[in-house]
Design a protein around this motif. Structure first.
Motif: not given
Ligand code: ZN
Length: 125
Positions: A31, A33, A42, A118-119
């Protein structure tokens, strides 16, 4: 104790190790950033932390530690508007993790730790 990378082992070695092993599965994302970091950050971090922790713990572990290849995609739909993101829905992410755990179990693994980087994967993990 031994640290082994799943993808560098053959089925005989894994069959020997997995019933007693702790399997470590790094879970990341691809993703955006922002302009300053690579999109693989990540999963790079999840993989790196998993490897460092495993090799650090190996001296004290009574069990073999088996590291799987990282899951390089995560639930990152909230990053899609920025571009540069390859995302799975939360439902797909959960299904991927369940399938990987099922596969590891079919090969004899009984203990699996997800190392999440990764959250957005927290719910699926
Ligand atoms: Zn992330």
């Amino acid at each position: 104790m031994t640290v082994v990378r799943w993808h560098e082992s053959n089925r005989e070695r894994l069959a020997e190790l997995l019933p007693e092993a702790l399997v470590l599965l790094p879970v990341g994302a691809t993703e955006q950033h922002g302009p300053h970091l690579a999109t693989g950050t990540d999963w790079f971090l999840a993989q790196s932390i998993t490897e460092r922790a495993a090799f650090d713990a190996a001296q004290r572990s009574a069990r073999p530690l088996v590291i799987t290849p990282p899951v390089a995609f995560g639930a990152s739909d909230h990053h899609l508007p920025f571009g540069g993101t390859l995302s799975l829905t939360a439902e797909t992410m959960q299904a991927v993790l369940i399938d990987l755990a099922r596969s590891a179990a079919a090969s004899g693994a009984q203990r699996l730790v997800l190392v999440n980087g990764h959250g957005g994967n927290s719910g699926a993990c």
